[in-house]
Design an enzyme around this catalytic site. Structure first.
Site, PDB file in Angstrom:
ATOM      1  N   SER A 113       9.883 -44.222  12.567  1.00 45.71           N
ATOM      2  CA  SER A 113      11.166 -44.931  12.585  1.00 45.71           C
ATOM      3  C   SER A 113      11.741 -45.069  13.992  1.00 45.71           C
ATOM      4  O   SER A 113      11.110 -45.649  14.854  1.00 45.71           O
ATOM      5  CB  SER A 113      12.136 -44.232  11.641  1.00 45.71           C
ATOM      6  OG  SER A 113      13.280 -45.028  11.479  1.00 45.71           O
ATOM      7  N   HIS A 114      12.929 -44.488  14.216  1.00 45.25           N
ATOM      8  CA  HIS A 114      13.621 -44.689  15.499  1.00 45.25           C
ATOM      9  C   HIS A 114      13.079 -43.773  16.603  1.00 45.25           C
ATOM     10  O   HIS A 114      13.497 -43.886  17.754  1.00 45.25           O
ATOM     11  CB  HIS A 114      15.115 -44.430  15.313  1.00 45.25           C
ATOM     12  CG  HIS A 114      15.393 -43.026  14.839  1.00 45.25           C
ATOM     13  ND1 HIS A 114      15.209 -42.649  13.531  1.00 45.25           N
ATOM     14  CD2 HIS A 114      15.790 -41.930  15.495  1.00 45.25           C
ATOM     15  CE1 HIS A 114      15.499 -41.369  13.408  1.00 45.25           C
ATOM     16  NE2 HIS A 114      15.854 -40.903  14.589  1.00 45.25           N
ATOM     17  N   ASP A 277      15.690 -51.119  13.708  1.00 49.76           N
ATOM     18  CA  ASP A 277      14.979 -49.990  14.319  1.00 49.76           C
ATOM     19  C   ASP A 277      13.465 -50.141  14.196  1.00 49.76           C
ATOM     20  O   ASP A 277      12.966 -51.180  13.759  1.00 49.76           O
ATOM     21  CB  ASP A 277      15.444 -48.667  13.693  1.00 49.76           C
ATOM     22  CG  ASP A 277      14.948 -48.503  12.268  1.00 49.76           C
ATOM     23  OD1 ASP A 277      14.707 -49.520  11.604  1.00 49.76           O
ATOM     24  OD2 ASP A 277      14.783 -47.350  11.816  1.00 49.76           O
ATOM     25  N   ASP A 279      11.012 -49.183  12.230  1.00 48.02           N
ATOM     26  CA  ASP A 279      10.339 -49.575  10.988  1.00 48.02           C
ATOM     27  C   ASP A 279      11.158 -50.576  10.169  1.00 48.02           C
ATOM     28  O   ASP A 279      10.809 -50.853   9.016  1.00 48.02           O
ATOM     29  CB  ASP A 279       9.995 -48.341  10.148  1.00 48.02           C
ATOM     30  CG  ASP A 279      11.226 -47.559   9.735  1.00 48.02           C
ATOM     31  OD1 ASP A 279      12.225 -47.577  10.481  1.00 48.02           O
ATOM     32  OD2 ASP A 279      11.194 -46.918   8.677  1.00 48.02           O
ATOM     33  N   ASP A 281      14.241 -50.553   8.850  1.00 45.65           N
ATOM     34  CA  ASP A 281      15.116 -50.226   7.725  1.00 45.65           C
ATOM     35  C   ASP A 281      16.582 -50.039   8.134  1.00 45.65           C
ATOM     36  O   ASP A 281      17.447 -49.914   7.277  1.00 45.65           O
ATOM     37  CB  ASP A 281      14.598 -49.014   6.926  1.00 45.65           C
ATOM     38  CG  ASP A 281      14.388 -47.785   7.762  1.00 45.65           C
ATOM     39  OD1 ASP A 281      14.697 -47.815   8.969  1.00 45.65           O
ATOM     40  OD2 ASP A 281      13.904 -46.774   7.212  1.00 45.65           O
ATOM     41  N   ARG A 282      16.856 -50.025   9.439  1.00 49.89           N
ATOM     42  CA  ARG A 282      18.259 -49.867   9.853  1.00 49.89           C
ATOM     43  C   ARG A 282      18.788 -51.145  10.472  1.00 49.89           C
ATOM     44  O   ARG A 282      18.023 -52.019  10.848  1.00 49.89           O
ATOM     45  CB  ARG A 282      18.369 -48.789  10.921  1.00 49.89           C
ATOM     46  CG  ARG A 282      17.917 -47.457  10.459  1.00 49.89           C
ATOM     47  CD  ARG A 282      18.280 -46.489  11.526  1.00 49.89           C
ATOM     48  NE  ARG A 282      17.668 -45.214  11.245  1.00 49.89           N
ATOM     49  CZ  ARG A 282      18.109 -44.087  11.749  1.00 49.89           C
ATOM     50  NH1 ARG A 282      19.146 -44.105  12.562  1.00 49.89           N
ATOM     51  NH2 ARG A 282      17.515 -42.965  11.454  1.00 49.89           N
ATOM     52  N   LYS A 376      16.169 -48.485   2.638  1.00 52.83           N
ATOM     53  CA  LYS A 376      17.182 -49.208   3.377  1.00 52.83           C
ATOM     54  C   LYS A 376      16.510 -50.402   4.041  1.00 52.83           C
ATOM     55  O   LYS A 376      15.297 -50.419   4.210  1.00 52.83           O
ATOM     56  CB  LYS A 376      17.913 -48.310   4.368  1.00 52.83           C
ATOM     57  CG  LYS A 376      17.060 -47.469   5.291  1.00 52.83           C
ATOM     58  CD  LYS A 376      17.978 -46.457   5.981  1.00 52.83           C
ATOM     59  CE  LYS A 376      17.274 -45.716   7.093  1.00 52.83           C
ATOM     60  NZ  LYS A 376      16.610 -44.493   6.633  1.00 52.83           N
TER      61      LYS A 376
END
Ligand code: VG1
Ligand code: CO
Length: 543
Positions: A113-114, A277, A279, A281-282, A376
């Site tokens: 992710s991030h 982000d 992946d 999702d944000r 998300k």
């Protein structure tokens, strides 16, 4: 070709955190590491023989190799079909959607992710279950227990699958299909939002800047915003996924994307600035002269979702993670719909969404989404904002200010103390827990503590209980402080402290956040004895 059984020995520490297993790239590169973990996950689940698996990652360094290793184990365990994103690329929400659309057994997302990428950065693996949701704790705990005892895993040895070429090939008896990463997801978005109306806005001069942060949303945003919605070329910046994300952590916040804030604050700046982000999702949302706090974004989207065709009938309920501000609760209360409070991490929303109890969910960390997937979804949030802006014909700033005038404003900020010694950070939280009783009723700087607890959550569907999810301190004026340790880091510990104050009076909705929160920051350090425990006088990151 028959599966080969490979003898192995356990690795310590294969316990997934808030969102999957994350470690340095070098750890995942170790022989057997990925295979052990994936086999441990599968060993705790019913048989996957003949079923479908979805595999993809965010494009960070080692994505391609990681995909090949997952494919060999998938074939070894008898999956009938594996859907892999072109070039190994799939965003987290796209994986969730593909699992649901194709009735898959589950999905593997290779992402941290991030967290920073690149050869010296982080890598990660998340497993999602049949409903498209991140594996619940029962599954991750079973996998972890298995990983400590594992003695072998099964693979099919075969040539590497060509991920550059879309189409079908065989790995033993398993059919591997390299699919377009974007089209299924884009079609889903088109089914939810009023693309014609949004396109009209772009045609009449609406300007937007979307920063894909050299991560997974580039291909998705380029197709959806520039091709399908007609936004001018250049609307999407950093649209090519890079193995090291261009050297910047793909974390959409004001610290890592300050240029978007600068652009949005210019008088001639874009109407909307947004980012996603690693992946996908944000999301981060900034209107002209208006940064939208993620907790506020959740509340505004919940209050306006009915303006988008996919939510025309209204929403069944809202859920937020516990540390997220209670702005959304005010919407739920006023509209007479149920509100749910869950621990941090998207996996806790899955059962509520499946039961139809909620439609919109969100987290303070810029995660927002709905019942369309079980993750998300960064671009979804951006598109819902675009739909709301097009339907209301107002600016982001006007919409947010009207929202505060109607519901009141929850001033909110998060203080992170990063890179702490693990043991000392744990001692801080344990001390806090032990002292909960003594805090009740105490006054600090004119504020009285009316309630304190260590958040525990009972899932209404399966009755599973998650304890120790964060210490909540509630004050008489409805201000709140929450303390918890991050579950996504790969080195040292991060203490997250969430500060919130409520202001019903519209004449006080223009205060600087710091001024509105007053002494809650110092108070949080006093209550948790931050300096004594971890020798920090101030947070290292404020978002
Ligand atoms: C953080 C966020 C949490 C989010 C999680 C995964 O977890 O606080 O809200 O669900 O990251 O998001 P933690 O345990 O570090 O506070 V992501 O975009 O990294 O999959
Ligand atoms: Co993410």
């Amino acid at each position: 070709m028959t599966p080969r059984t490979v003898p192995t020995t356990p690795f310590a520490g294969q316990r997934p955190g808030t969102s999957g297993l994350r470690k340095r790239v070098s750890v995942f590169q170790e022989p057997h590491y990925i295979e052990n973990f994936f086999q441990s996950v599968l060993d705790g689940l019913p048989s996957c023989a003949g079923t479908t698996l979805v595999v993809g990652g965010d494009g960070r360094f080692y994505t391609g190799e990681g995909v090949q290793r997952v494919l060999r184990v998938a074939a070894g365990n008898g999956f009938g079909r594996v859907l892999v994103g072109h070039r190994g690329l799939l965003s987290t929400p796209a994986v969730s959607h593909l699992i649901r659309k194709y009735g898959a057994f589950g999905g593997v997302i290779l992402s941290a992710s991030h967290n920073p990428g690149g050869v010296n950065g982080d890598f990660g693996i998340k497993y999602n279950v049949q409903n498209g949701s991140p594996a619940p704790e029962t599954v991750t705990e079973a996998a972890y227990a298995r990983s400590l005892k594992i003695t072998s895993y099964k693979v099919i040895d075969g040539p590497a699958i060509d991920l550059e070429r879309k189409g079908t090939s065989q790995l033993g008896a398993t059919q591997v299909e390299v699919i377009d990463s974007v089209s299924d997801y884009a079609a889903l978005m088109e089914s939810l939002f009023d693309f014609d109306r949004i396109r009209d806005r772009f045609t009449s001069g609406f300007r937007m800047q979307f920063d894909a942060m050299s991560a997974i949303t580039g291909p998705y945003a380029t197709v959806i915003l520039e091709r399908l919605l007609g936004a001018p070329a250049g609307t999407v910046m950093n649209g090519e996924p890079l193995p090291d994300f261009g050297g910047h952590p793909p974390d959409p916040n004001l610290v890592h994307a300050p240029h978007l804030l600068d652009a949005a604050m210019r008088a001639d700046g874009p109407d909307l600035c947004a980012a996603s982000d690693g992946d996908g999702d944000r999301n981060m949302i900034i209107g002209r002269a208006m940064y939208v706090n993620p907790s506020d974004s959740l509340a505004v989207l919940a209050a306006n979702a009915h303006l988008a065709p996919g939510y025309r009938k209204g929403i069944a309920g809202i859920a937020r993670s516990m540390p997220t501000s209670r702005a959304a609760d005010r919407v739920a209360a006023k509209r007479g719909i149920p509100m749910h409070e869950t621990p941090t991490g998207w996996k806790f929303f899955g059962n509520l969404l499946d039961a139809g109890s909620v439609t919109i969910c969100g987290e303070e960390s810029s995660g927002t989404s709905s019942s369309h997937v079980r993750e998300k979804d960064g671009l979804w949030a951006v598109l819902l904002w675009l739909n709301v802006l097009a339907a209301r014909g107002q600016s982001v700033r006007d919409i947010v200010r009207q929202h505060w005038a109607e519901f009141g404003r929850n001033y909110y900020v998060r203080h992170d103390y990063e890179g702490l010694d693990d043991q000392r950070a744990t001692a801080l939280i344990e001390d806090l827990r032990a002292g909960l009783g003594a805090l009740r009723g105490k006054s600090f700087g004119g504020r009285q503590i009316v309630a304190v607890d260590d958040f525990a959550y009972t899932d209404p569907t399966d009755g599973s209980v998650s304890r120790k999810q964060g210490v909540r301190v509630l004050f008489s004026d409805d201000a709140r402080i929450v303390f918890r340790l991050s579950g996504t880091g790969t080195e040292g510990a991060t203490l997250r402290v969430y500060l919130e104050a409520f202001e019903p009076d519209p004449s006080r909705h223009d205060l600087a956040v710091d001024a509105a929160l007053g002494d809650l920051g110092p108070l949080s350090r006093e209550i948790a004895q931050v300096e004594r425990h971890v020798a920090r006088k101030a947070p290292s990151l404020i978002v």
